[in-house]
Motif scaffolding. Structure first.
Motif, PDB file in Angstrom:
ATOM      1  N   SER A  75      34.060  42.843  43.274  1.00 32.29           N
ATOM      2  CA  SER A  75      33.739  44.240  43.580  1.00 32.29           C
ATOM      3  C   SER A  75      32.234  44.458  43.661  1.00 32.29           C
ATOM      4  O   SER A  75      31.768  45.279  44.447  1.00 32.29           O
ATOM      5  N   ASP A  76      31.492  43.721  42.847  1.00 32.63           N
ATOM      6  CA  ASP A  76      30.040  43.860  42.886  1.00 32.63           C
ATOM      7  C   ASP A  76      29.483  43.454  44.243  1.00 32.63           C
ATOM      8  O   ASP A  76      28.603  44.123  44.786  1.00 32.63           O
ATOM      9  N   GLU A 131      41.537  40.895  50.554  1.00 32.53           N
ATOM     10  CA  GLU A 131      41.373  41.639  49.307  1.00 32.53           C
ATOM     11  C   GLU A 131      41.301  43.123  49.682  1.00 32.53           C
ATOM     12  O   GLU A 131      40.840  43.475  50.765  1.00 32.53           O
ATOM     13  N   LYS A 173      36.179  42.726  38.745  1.00 33.04           N
ATOM     14  CA  LYS A 173      37.248  43.647  39.171  1.00 33.04           C
ATOM     15  C   LYS A 173      36.700  45.034  39.485  1.00 33.04           C
ATOM     16  O   LYS A 173      37.197  45.708  40.375  1.00 33.04           O
ATOM     17  N   GLU A 174      35.663  45.485  38.757  1.00 36.29           N
ATOM     18  CA  GLU A 174      35.144  46.829  38.941  1.00 36.29           C
ATOM     19  C   GLU A 174      33.627  46.820  38.808  1.00 36.29           C
ATOM     20  O   GLU A 174      33.086  46.135  37.944  1.00 36.29           O
ATOM     21  N   PHE A 213      40.000  46.972  48.265  1.00 31.81           N
ATOM     22  CA  PHE A 213      39.130  47.637  47.302  1.00 31.81           C
ATOM     23  C   PHE A 213      39.236  49.145  47.467  1.00 31.81           C
ATOM     24  O   PHE A 213      39.468  49.648  48.569  1.00 31.81           O
ATOM     25  N   GLY A 227      30.158  46.128  46.823  1.00 34.37           N
ATOM     26  CA  GLY A 227      29.227  47.228  46.596  1.00 34.37           C
ATOM     27  C   GLY A 227      27.835  46.925  47.124  1.00 34.37           C
ATOM     28  O   GLY A 227      27.201  47.777  47.757  1.00 34.37           O
ATOM     29  N   VAL A 247      33.352  50.783  42.797  1.00 31.88           N
ATOM     30  CA  VAL A 247      34.114  49.859  43.640  1.00 31.88           C
ATOM     31  C   VAL A 247      35.083  49.114  42.737  1.00 31.88           C
ATOM     32  O   VAL A 247      34.667  48.479  41.766  1.00 31.88           O
ATOM     33  N   ARG A 248      36.375  49.199  43.063  1.00 28.68           N
ATOM     34  CA  ARG A 248      37.404  48.548  42.239  1.00 28.68           C
ATOM     35  C   ARG A 248      38.335  47.740  43.140  1.00 28.68           C
ATOM     36  O   ARG A 248      38.820  48.244  44.152  1.00 28.68           O
ATOM     37  N   ARG A 249      38.571  46.492  42.763  1.00 29.53           N
ATOM     38  CA  ARG A 249      39.547  45.672  43.488  1.00 29.53           C
ATOM     39  C   ARG A 249      40.942  46.120  43.072  1.00 29.53           C
ATOM     40  O   ARG A 249      41.260  46.149  41.889  1.00 29.53           O
ATOM     41  N   THR A 255      28.871  45.854  36.028  1.00 27.28           N
ATOM     42  CA  THR A 255      30.125  45.225  36.414  1.00 27.28           C
ATOM     43  C   THR A 255      31.054  45.087  35.220  1.00 27.28           C
ATOM     44  O   THR A 255      30.601  44.989  34.087  1.00 27.28           O
ATOM     45  N   VAL A 309      36.913  52.492  46.924  1.00 27.88           N
ATOM     46  CA  VAL A 309      35.518  52.911  46.750  1.00 27.88           C
ATOM     47  C   VAL A 309      35.508  54.420  46.567  1.00 27.88           C
ATOM     48  O   VAL A 309      36.032  55.151  47.402  1.00 27.88           O
TER      49      VAL A 309
END
Length: 128
Positions: A102-103, A74, A5-6, A76, A106, A91-93, A127, A78
């Motif tokens: 999210s990774d 999706e 997620k992040e 995100f 990124g 970076v977060r979904r 992550t 940033v």
């Protein structure tokens, strides 16, 4: 399946303005991506549908296509922050079920930054 997620990245060799420029120019960029499912998996095309600058972050809409058919999307967030000589990228979904982590988004941004700025160095990645 992408369930992150992040993700946090610490980059050196690039400024936040340079990274922002790379990010804004990624609209339309895409890559073949393998989606894992319960019954196996399939190759799809993941692409940056839209990249917009909001107040202090970027909104990135990533789409998934399969054989010229729109499948899923999706969204995100940033955020780029100067961090003692480097740039911290978060970076977060914010919308979607996690077909793309999210990774991964990124790392795609870092990969594109390296095409324009070869001295970019990924110092740290976490992550959540």
């Amino acid at each position: 399946m992408g369930c992150v997620k992040e993700a946090y990245f610490l980059l050196n060799g690039v400024s936040s303005d340079q990274l922002a420029e790379v990010l804004l120019n990624m609209g339309g960029w895409g890559v073949d991506y393998f989606i894992e499912e319960r019954r196996g998996g399939r190759w799809m095309y993941a692409f940056f549908r839209e990249v917009k600058r909001q107040d202090d972050y970027f909104l990135v809409k990533v789409g998934l296509r399969e054989k010229d058919r729109w499948k899923w999307g999706e969204v995100f967030m940033v955020r780029l922050v100067e961090d003692g000589g480097g740039v911290r990228m978060v970076v977060r979904r914010v919308r979607g079920v996690g077909r793309i982590g999210s990774d991964l988004v990124g790392y795609w941004i870092v990969e594109n930054a390296r095409k324009h700025y070869p001295d970019v160095l990924l110092e740290e990645g976490k992550t959540f």
